[in-house]
Design a protein around this motif. Structure first.
Motif, PDB file in Angstrom:
ATOM      1  N   ILE A 479     -28.922  -5.217  28.613  1.00 12.97           N
ATOM      2  CA  ILE A 479     -29.180  -6.560  28.102  1.00 12.97           C
ATOM      3  C   ILE A 479     -29.055  -6.541  26.580  1.00 12.97           C
ATOM      4  O   ILE A 479     -29.561  -5.634  25.905  1.00 12.97           O
ATOM      5  N   SER A 480     -28.370  -7.548  26.045  1.00 13.82           N
ATOM      6  CA  SER A 480     -28.254  -7.698  24.593  1.00 13.82           C
ATOM      7  C   SER A 480     -28.321  -9.188  24.250  1.00 13.82           C
ATOM      8  O   SER A 480     -28.077 -10.042  25.110  1.00 13.82           O
ATOM      9  N   PRO A 481     -28.664  -9.542  23.017  1.00 17.70           N
ATOM     10  CA  PRO A 481     -28.787 -10.955  22.649  1.00 17.70           C
ATOM     11  C   PRO A 481     -27.419 -11.633  22.535  1.00 17.70           C
ATOM     12  O   PRO A 481     -26.428 -11.017  22.149  1.00 17.70           O
ATOM     13  N   ALA A 482     -27.386 -12.906  22.874  1.00 11.83           N
ATOM     14  CA  ALA A 482     -26.159 -13.697  22.755  1.00 11.83           C
ATOM     15  C   ALA A 482     -26.042 -14.241  21.331  1.00 11.83           C
ATOM     16  O   ALA A 482     -27.024 -14.288  20.574  1.00 11.83           O
ATOM     17  N   ASP A 483     -24.838 -14.662  20.949  1.00 10.97           N
ATOM     18  CA  ASP A 483     -24.631 -15.211  19.615  1.00 10.97           C
ATOM     19  C   ASP A 483     -25.252 -16.598  19.476  1.00 10.97           C
ATOM     20  O   ASP A 483     -25.576 -17.043  18.374  1.00 10.97           O
ATOM     21  N   ARG A 484     -25.453 -17.320  20.615  1.00 12.59           N
ATOM     22  CA  ARG A 484     -26.105 -18.626  20.597  1.00 12.59           C
ATOM     23  C   ARG A 484     -26.704 -18.882  21.982  1.00 12.59           C
ATOM     24  O   ARG A 484     -26.422 -18.173  22.930  1.00 12.59           O
ATOM     25  N   ARG A 485     -27.512 -19.952  22.099  1.00 13.68           N
ATOM     26  CA  ARG A 485     -28.249 -20.209  23.334  1.00 13.68           C
ATOM     27  C   ARG A 485     -27.924 -21.595  23.900  1.00 13.68           C
ATOM     28  O   ARG A 485     -28.776 -22.231  24.512  1.00 13.68           O
ATOM     29  N   ASP A 486     -26.676 -22.043  23.746  1.00 12.48           N
ATOM     30  CA  ASP A 486     -26.318 -23.369  24.233  1.00 12.48           C
ATOM     31  C   ASP A 486     -24.977 -23.382  24.973  1.00 12.48           C
ATOM     32  O   ASP A 486     -24.224 -24.350  24.894  1.00 12.48           O
ATOM     33  N   TYR A 487     -24.703 -22.314  25.713  1.00 14.38           N
ATOM     34  CA  TYR A 487     -23.455 -22.256  26.478  1.00 14.38           C
ATOM     35  C   TYR A 487     -23.550 -23.217  27.668  1.00 14.38           C
ATOM     36  O   TYR A 487     -24.460 -23.095  28.504  1.00 14.38           O
ATOM     37  N   SER A 488     -22.628 -24.139  27.755  1.00 14.21           N
ATOM     38  CA  SER A 488     -22.629 -25.070  28.889  1.00 14.21           C
ATOM     39  C   SER A 488     -22.115 -24.402  30.157  1.00 14.21           C
ATOM     40  O   SER A 488     -22.557 -24.702  31.264  1.00 14.21           O
ATOM     41  N   THR A 489     -21.167 -23.464  29.981  1.00  7.82           N
ATOM     42  CA  THR A 489     -20.570 -22.766  31.118  1.00  7.82           C
ATOM     43  C   THR A 489     -20.648 -21.261  30.871  1.00  7.82           C
ATOM     44  O   THR A 489     -20.466 -20.801  29.735  1.00  7.82           O
ATOM     45  N   SER A 490     -20.913 -20.514  31.898  1.00  9.52           N
ATOM     46  CA  SER A 490     -21.009 -19.055  31.774  1.00  9.52           C
ATOM     47  C   SER A 490     -19.638 -18.456  31.484  1.00  9.52           C
ATOM     48  O   SER A 490     -18.588 -19.040  31.796  1.00  9.52           O
ATOM     49  N   VAL A 491     -19.666 -17.258  30.912  1.00 10.02           N
ATOM     50  CA  VAL A 491     -18.437 -16.588  30.493  1.00 10.02           C
ATOM     51  C   VAL A 491     -18.449 -15.152  31.009  1.00 10.02           C
ATOM     52  O   VAL A 491     -19.484 -14.465  30.939  1.00 10.02           O
ATOM     53  N   LEU A 492     -17.305 -14.684  31.528  1.00  6.44           N
ATOM     54  CA  LEU A 492     -17.115 -13.285  31.903  1.00  6.44           C
ATOM     55  C   LEU A 492     -16.039 -12.699  31.003  1.00  6.44           C
ATOM     56  O   LEU A 492     -14.892 -13.169  30.999  1.00  6.44           O
ATOM     57  N   VAL A 493     -16.411 -11.672  30.237  1.00 10.22           N
ATOM     58  CA  VAL A 493     -15.459 -10.989  29.368  1.00 10.22           C
ATOM     59  C   VAL A 493     -15.095  -9.664  30.040  1.00 10.22           C
ATOM     60  O   VAL A 493     -15.972  -8.843  30.336  1.00 10.22           O
ATOM     61  N   ASP A 494     -13.782  -9.442  30.251  1.00  6.29           N
ATOM     62  CA  ASP A 494     -13.290  -8.241  30.927  1.00  6.29           C
ATOM     63  C   ASP A 494     -12.683  -7.300  29.890  1.00  6.29           C
ATOM     64  O   ASP A 494     -11.652  -7.615  29.270  1.00  6.29           O
ATOM     65  N   PHE A 495     -13.326  -6.132  29.687  1.00  8.88           N
ATOM     66  CA  PHE A 495     -12.844  -5.154  28.713  1.00  8.88           C
ATOM     67  C   PHE A 495     -11.991  -4.057  29.367  1.00  8.88           C
ATOM     68  O   PHE A 495     -11.525  -3.160  28.657  1.00  8.88           O
TER      69      PHE A 495
END
Length: 549
Positions: A479-495
């Motif tokens: 778990i790590s903090p997000a850059d902001r707390r107002d995402y309307s839709t979730s995001v999946l980042v694939d590395f």
């Protein structure tokens, strides 16, 4: 052979059941007794055994009693009122089954009308759309109950000690170490039950664990006893001096009915459970779905005073629990069910394990063993615990698979003695047990995947809920903090270099995020393979049994 008349059938039936016809026609026979004898005769007659084992309608016993009364008056009319001579009565013993529902001293909780578990596969009579012609039935010497009760019957009548179902073949091998965790309501000077039963199967070399929750009302064969609830086995073994006592009989019961060898047992009562949690400094438990139930306003209050209870709600969110709150969460079921309680008990066990890892508890085993020797009843010695302790730090909650014996693996049933129990559905239950006792190839595949969770909404600890959810499916998380707390839709980042769409969808499906944005950022040096940023579209509530392992 000439068919027997109804009067002859009636007389023959009474004689076979030790009831001389002279007593019947002399006015000394009780109608209710005839009904009971007829029901007992049907349930024990070999001729109707296939019918009893095929159908499952719990209303048959009531139908049989009324049908017995109808037969009585019908036969009585056919035979007339003339007295019939009969041989002198012979001595007999009428064996009856004691009711199974033996009460246990449980503190008062306000009565609530809660749904009873229902099995959708129980057949019920339906109306015939249109009249159809029925071919004539040739007279026979006996009544064909298949034509009288085409859809109504009871499950196998295995309540009597003389009937032994076939034992399930062994499902575990010598590569596992199998524990039985037992929670008891044992109190000084009272009878008790073992209402919490959780099997933990450990593969030490592979680093996998399966937990199986057993409902307290599971209807099983108990060696030397017969068919009974599984939660009565322990006390029965203690009272009647079974080899190995209560743990011995419970071990033999589980291996007979579930095919799982139990190597070690550990039993704790309410006070002992509170003490374990408090010794750890409390636990942080992810409660994905809000839960409401009756709770004592204060642990010191009298539980038998109804004014000392209130409806208490927790979640959703990660909740800090001391020993008393953890016990309430793991034990209460007034507004839920025994199946839901089994789910919550596994949640608590996971939280205890996580806290023990975090607090370096396993390095303090010698001291804790002495401290808890009077609290935990176990066949594990200090040397056993020290030998297994090195495996614990190598495990995480992502290595633990959860299984629950619940519908569709069982169906609700009322025994002939009037007890409400859970009857195993053998084929589906066996399939689940085979999966639970087999190493998971999916777990090996997902072990190499680490997912970072960030909370992009203002609801605190939802990142912990998502991480726990992914752990149930076998994924490692951080778990790590997000850059902001107002995402309307979730995001999946694939590395990952491969950018496999199947893996992407597997992760989103676990989180029930089908509309999430997918961002491709291949990075072979990334410490995580995926990052999930939670948006307002994330719903935290989920059922662990619905997740693939």
């Amino acid at each position: 052979m000439k068919p027997l008349s109804s009067c002859s059938l009636f007389t023959k039936f009474l004689i076979q059941n030790n009831k001389p016809p002279a007593k019947v026609f002399g006015g000394k026979f009780i109608v209710r007794e005839f009904s009971l004898i007829f029901t007992h005769w049907f349930l024990n007659s070999r001729k109707f055994a296939p019918l009893r084992f095929r159908v499952k309608n719990p209303g048959l016993l009531s139908n049989l009693k009324y049908f017995g009364l109808a037969l009585f008056f019908g036969f009585l009319t056919a035979c007339g009122a003339a007295p019939v001579s009969a041989p002198a009565p012979q001595p007999f013993i009428l064996v009856t089954v004691a009711p199974n529902a033996s009460p246990t001293p449980t503190p008062f909780q306000p009565s609530l009308n809660t749904p009873t578990a229902f099995s959708p596969d129980i057949p019920f009579p339906t109306e015939t759309p249109s009249p159809t012609s029925t071919p004539p039935i040739e007279p026979t010497a006996t009544v064909d109950l298949n034509t009288l009760f085409p859809t109504a019957a009871a499950p196998p009548v295995l309540e009597y000690p003389g009937v032994e179902p076939t034992a399930l073949p062994p499902l575990t091998d010598n590569e596992t170490v199998n524990f039985l965790l037992i929670g008891s309501d044992k109190r000084p000077g009272s009878s008790y039950r073992t209402d919490t039963l959780v099997i933990a199967i450990l593969w030490p070399k592979e680093g996998q664990v399966s937990m199986i929750s057993i409902p307290r009302d599971l209807w099983v064969y108990i060696p030397t006893v017969g068919m009974q609830r599984v939660n009565t086995a322990y006390q029965t073994g203690e009272i009647y001096g079974y080899t190995g006592g209560g743990p011995g009989l419970l071990k033999d019961t589980i291996v007979y009915n579930l095919g799982i060898r139990i190597d070690h047992t550990a039993m704790v009562d309410f006070d002992g459970f509170r003490r374990i949690v408090d010794t750890l400094g409390g636990i942080d438990l992810p409660v994905a779905c809000a839960y409401t139930d009756w709770r004592l306003i204060d642990p010191s209050y009298d539980p038998y005073n109804e004014n000392n209870w209130w409806l208490y709600t927790i979640g959703p969110g990660q909740i800090y629990m001391d020993g008393d709150l953890a016990l309430w969460y793991a034990r209460s079921r007034s507004k839920s069910s025994d199946f839901d309680r089994g789910r919550r008990q596994q949640e608590v066990l996971r939280a205890i394990f996580a806290k023990a890892l975090k607090s370096d508890t396993f390095s303090k085993i010698p001291q804790l063993y002495n401290d808890f020797s009077s609290t935990i009843i176990t066949d594990l010695g200090l040397a056993d615990m020290l030998r297994m302790a090195p495996y614990a730090p190598k495990l995480t909650n992502a290595d633990i698979r959860g299984y629950y014996i619940r519908p569709p693996y069982v169906s609700s049933w009322i025994t002939p003695g009037g007890a409400s129990v859970q009857l195993p559905n053998e084929e589906t239950l066996k399939q689940m047990l085979v999966e639970a006792t087999t190493l998971s190839p999916r777990a090996v595949e997902r072990e190499a995947i680490k997912i970072e969770i960030q909370n992009g909404v203002p609801f605190d600890t939802w990142d912990a809920l998502a991480a726990s959810r992914l752990n149930y499916a076998g994924y490692e998380t951080i778990i790590s903090p997000a850059d902001r707390r107002d995402y309307s839709t979730s995001v999946l980042v694939d590395f990952t270099p491969a950018q496999d769409p199947t893996r992407q969808q597997a992760i989103l499906s676990t989180l029930n995020l089908y509309s999430a944005n997918i961002i491709s950022l291949p990075d072979a040096n990334s410490p995580v393979q995926y990052r999930v940023i939670l948006g307002y579209d994330y719903e935290p509530c989920f059922q662990p049994q619905d997740l693939s392992h």
